[in-house]
Write a protein that holds these residues in place. Structure first.
Motif, mmCIF file in Angstrom:
data_model
loop_
_atom_site.group_PDB
_atom_site.id
_atom_site.type_symbol
_atom_site.label_atom_id
_atom_site.label_comp_id
_atom_site.label_asym_id
_atom_site.label_seq_id
_atom_site.Cartn_x
_atom_site.Cartn_y
_atom_site.Cartn_z
ATOM 1 N N ILE A 224 6.696 -3.083 8.973
ATOM 2 C CA ILE A 224 5.931 -1.988 8.361
ATOM 3 C C ILE A 224 6.987 -1.068 7.772
ATOM 4 O O ILE A 224 7.740 -0.432 8.523
ATOM 5 C CB ILE A 224 5.059 -1.262 9.406
ATOM 6 N N GLU A 225 7.073 -1.038 6.442
ATOM 7 C CA GLU A 225 8.223 -0.396 5.804
ATOM 8 C C GLU A 225 7.809 0.681 4.814
ATOM 9 O O GLU A 225 6.719 0.643 4.262
ATOM 10 C CB GLU A 225 9.063 -1.465 5.099
ATOM 11 N N GLY A 226 8.711 1.607 4.616
ATOM 12 C CA GLY A 226 8.521 2.687 3.666
ATOM 13 C C GLY A 226 8.553 4.040 4.358
ATOM 14 O O GLY A 226 8.536 4.138 5.587
ATOM 15 N N GLU A 227 8.617 5.085 3.554
ATOM 16 C CA GLU A 227 8.712 6.449 4.084
ATOM 17 C C GLU A 227 7.533 6.826 4.969
ATOM 18 O O GLU A 227 7.669 7.642 5.866
ATOM 19 C CB GLU A 227 8.820 7.449 2.935
ATOM 20 N N LYS A 228 6.380 6.260 4.712
ATOM 21 C CA LYS A 228 5.170 6.616 5.457
ATOM 22 C C LYS A 228 4.746 5.528 6.450
ATOM 23 O O LYS A 228 3.605 5.502 6.893
ATOM 24 C CB LYS A 228 4.034 6.910 4.480
ATOM 25 N N ALA A 229 5.678 4.658 6.819
ATOM 26 C CA ALA A 229 5.358 3.537 7.714
ATOM 27 C C ALA A 229 4.739 4.007 9.026
ATOM 28 O O ALA A 229 3.790 3.390 9.523
ATOM 29 C CB ALA A 229 6.615 2.717 7.990
ATOM 30 N N GLY B 118 0.861 -1.173 0.000
ATOM 31 C CA GLY B 118 0.000 0.000 0.000
ATOM 32 C C GLY B 118 0.896 1.221 0.000
ATOM 33 O O GLY B 118 1.956 1.197 -0.626
ATOM 34 N N PHE B 119 0.509 2.274 0.715
ATOM 35 C CA PHE B 119 1.422 3.410 0.816
ATOM 36 C C PHE B 119 2.604 3.059 1.714
ATOM 37 O O PHE B 119 3.609 3.762 1.747
ATOM 38 C CB PHE B 119 0.713 4.687 1.262
ATOM 39 N N ALA B 120 2.484 1.939 2.427
ATOM 40 C CA ALA B 120 3.583 1.317 3.161
ATOM 41 C C ALA B 120 3.502 -0.181 2.883
ATOM 42 O O ALA B 120 2.436 -0.698 2.533
ATOM 43 C CB ALA B 120 3.452 1.590 4.657
ATOM 44 N N THR B 121 4.610 -0.851 3.010
ATOM 45 C CA THR B 121 4.648 -2.303 2.812
ATOM 46 C C THR B 121 4.486 -2.994 4.158
ATOM 47 O O THR B 121 5.169 -2.658 5.118
ATOM 48 C CB THR B 121 5.983 -2.725 2.167
ATOM 49 N N ILE B 122 3.568 -3.946 4.198
ATOM 50 C CA ILE B 122 3.322 -4.730 5.400
ATOM 51 C C ILE B 122 3.760 -6.161 5.102
ATOM 52 O O ILE B 122 3.340 -6.743 4.103
ATOM 53 C CB ILE B 122 1.816 -4.739 5.780
ATOM 54 N N ARG B 123 4.618 -6.704 5.971
ATOM 55 C CA ARG B 123 5.069 -8.087 5.783
ATOM 56 C C ARG B 123 5.024 -8.818 7.118
ATOM 57 O O ARG B 123 5.473 -8.295 8.131
ATOM 58 C CB ARG B 123 6.507 -8.138 5.260
ATOM 59 N N HIS C 44 -5.335 -2.591 6.208
ATOM 60 C CA HIS C 44 -6.404 -1.593 6.063
ATOM 61 C C HIS C 44 -5.852 -0.190 6.302
ATOM 62 O O HIS C 44 -6.183 0.751 5.569
ATOM 63 C CB HIS C 44 -7.543 -1.907 7.038
ATOM 64 N N SER C 45 -5.018 -0.053 7.295
ATOM 65 C CA SER C 45 -4.433 1.240 7.632
ATOM 66 C C SER C 45 -3.460 1.726 6.557
ATOM 67 O O SER C 45 -3.256 2.932 6.410
ATOM 68 C CB SER C 45 -3.713 1.142 8.979
ATOM 69 N N ALA C 46 -2.867 0.803 5.796
ATOM 70 C CA ALA C 46 -1.879 1.151 4.766
ATOM 71 C C ALA C 46 -2.479 1.239 3.367
ATOM 72 O O ALA C 46 -1.736 1.338 2.386
ATOM 73 C CB ALA C 46 -0.756 0.113 4.778
ATOM 74 N N PRO D 153 -3.697 2.361 -0.107
ATOM 75 C CA PRO D 153 -3.347 3.522 -0.920
ATOM 76 C C PRO D 153 -4.464 4.573 -0.883
ATOM 77 O O PRO D 153 -5.647 4.233 -0.936
ATOM 78 C CB PRO D 153 -3.196 2.951 -2.332
ATOM 79 N N GLY D 154 -4.075 5.807 -0.740
ATOM 80 C CA GLY D 154 -5.039 6.895 -0.692
ATOM 81 C C GLY D 154 -5.514 7.239 0.707
ATOM 82 O O GLY D 154 -6.231 8.217 0.897
ATOM 83 N N SER D 155 -5.106 6.445 1.696
ATOM 84 C CA SER D 155 -5.562 6.721 3.070
ATOM 85 C C SER D 155 -4.467 7.347 3.929
ATOM 86 O O SER D 155 -4.586 7.376 5.154
ATOM 87 C CB SER D 155 -6.075 5.434 3.728
ATOM 88 N N GLU D 156 -3.430 7.858 3.301
ATOM 89 C CA GLU D 156 -2.350 8.493 4.048
ATOM 90 C C GLU D 156 -2.896 9.648 4.885
ATOM 91 O O GLU D 156 -3.823 10.339 4.480
ATOM 92 C CB GLU D 156 -1.270 9.062 3.101
ATOM 93 N N LEU D 157 -2.286 9.847 6.039
ATOM 94 C CA LEU D 157 -2.672 10.983 6.881
ATOM 95 C C LEU D 157 -2.071 12.275 6.365
ATOM 96 O O LEU D 157 -2.679 13.338 6.479
ATOM 97 C CB LEU D 157 -2.206 10.743 8.326
ATOM 98 N N PHE D 158 -0.881 12.162 5.792
ATOM 99 C CA PHE D 158 -0.160 13.322 5.262
ATOM 100 C C PHE D 158 0.298 13.017 3.850
ATOM 101 O O PHE D 158 1.447 12.662 3.621
ATOM 102 C CB PHE D 158 1.052 13.643 6.153
ATOM 103 N N PRO D 159 -0.603 13.130 2.873
ATOM 104 C CA PRO D 159 -0.216 12.818 1.482
ATOM 105 C C PRO D 159 0.927 13.717 1.023
ATOM 106 O O PRO D 159 1.017 14.865 1.415
ATOM 107 C CB PRO D 159 -1.491 13.102 0.679
ATOM 108 N N ALA D 160 1.777 13.161 0.199
ATOM 109 C CA ALA D 160 2.923 13.933 -0.298
ATOM 110 C C ALA D 160 2.571 14.705 -1.540
ATOM 111 O O ALA D 160 1.767 14.391 -2.321
ATOM 112 C CB ALA D 160 4.097 13.009 -0.570
#
Length: 185
Positions: free
Chosen positions: A112-117, A15-20, A174-176, A178-185
């Motif tokens: 939980i990985e990525g810039e927006k983790a 998603g906007f972050a990777t969950i593994r 669900h939290s990750a 796409p489009g549900s970011e709290l602070f979209p870039a």
């Protein structure tokens, strides 16, 4: 002896972050007062690790030792090493009032990985994620379940009970979305 398997078959989500889901991962709970004289030596001898400071997690090679409470440490290590390390820690602590238990099959670990983790957990945990430092371990809740997490290179790691692994994966994905970011870039 049966072969170890991860709770969710190493499930992942992009998603906007990777969950593994990571696993299987060896985990040992060590219950002892942190001022126990034998504890630092046992950690150093058996794990080549130091006693972590309050609310910290430290690394020593493939081993991580996390402060969970004034009388509890969580040790993460390769799954195949757990049985030998439990025996070695128990022997190193001798007659000291302590408990060393293999909890590998009772817990699960997520990345939980990525810039927006951090935004993933901002939605789920009552923690000031902006104040979370790398190597700081927090015990809290992720939605309705107990969890512990810490920041490390590339993102966050979250530990939960294996019995709620599917629920945790569900709330993280669900939290990750796409489009549900709290602070979209």
């Amino acid at each position: 002896m049966s072969e170890a398997v991860s709770a969710l078959g190493n499930a992942s989500f992009e998603g906007f972050a990777t969950i593994r889901e990571l696993g299987p991962v060896g985990m040992i709970t060590l219950r002892a007062k942190h001022d126990l004289p034998a504890l630092p030596k046992a950690l150093k001898t058996v794990l080549t690790a130091e006693l972590p400071e309050r609310r910290r997690i430290i690394s020593a090679g493939e081993v991580r030792v996390g402060w969970m409470s004034p009388d509890e440490l969580l040790i993460l290590l390769p799954y195949a090493e757990v049985a030998d390390r439990v025996v070695a820690l128990t022997e190193a602590l001798g007659t000291a009032h302590a408990l060393v238990a293999d909890v590998s099959d009772a817990r699960c670990l997520f990345a939980i990985e990525g810039e927006k983790a951090a935004q993933v957990l901002m939605k789920l945990c009552p923690v000031d994620m902006a104040a979370l430092e790398r190597g700081e371990l927090r015990r809290t809740r992720a939605a309705q379940v107990p969890a512990a997490f810490w920041a490390e290179e590339g993102g966050l790691r979250l530990v939960a009970f294996r019995s709620v692994a599917a629920y945790v994966m569900g709330i993280l994905t669900h939290s990750a979305r796409p489009g549900s970011e709290l602070f979209p870039a």
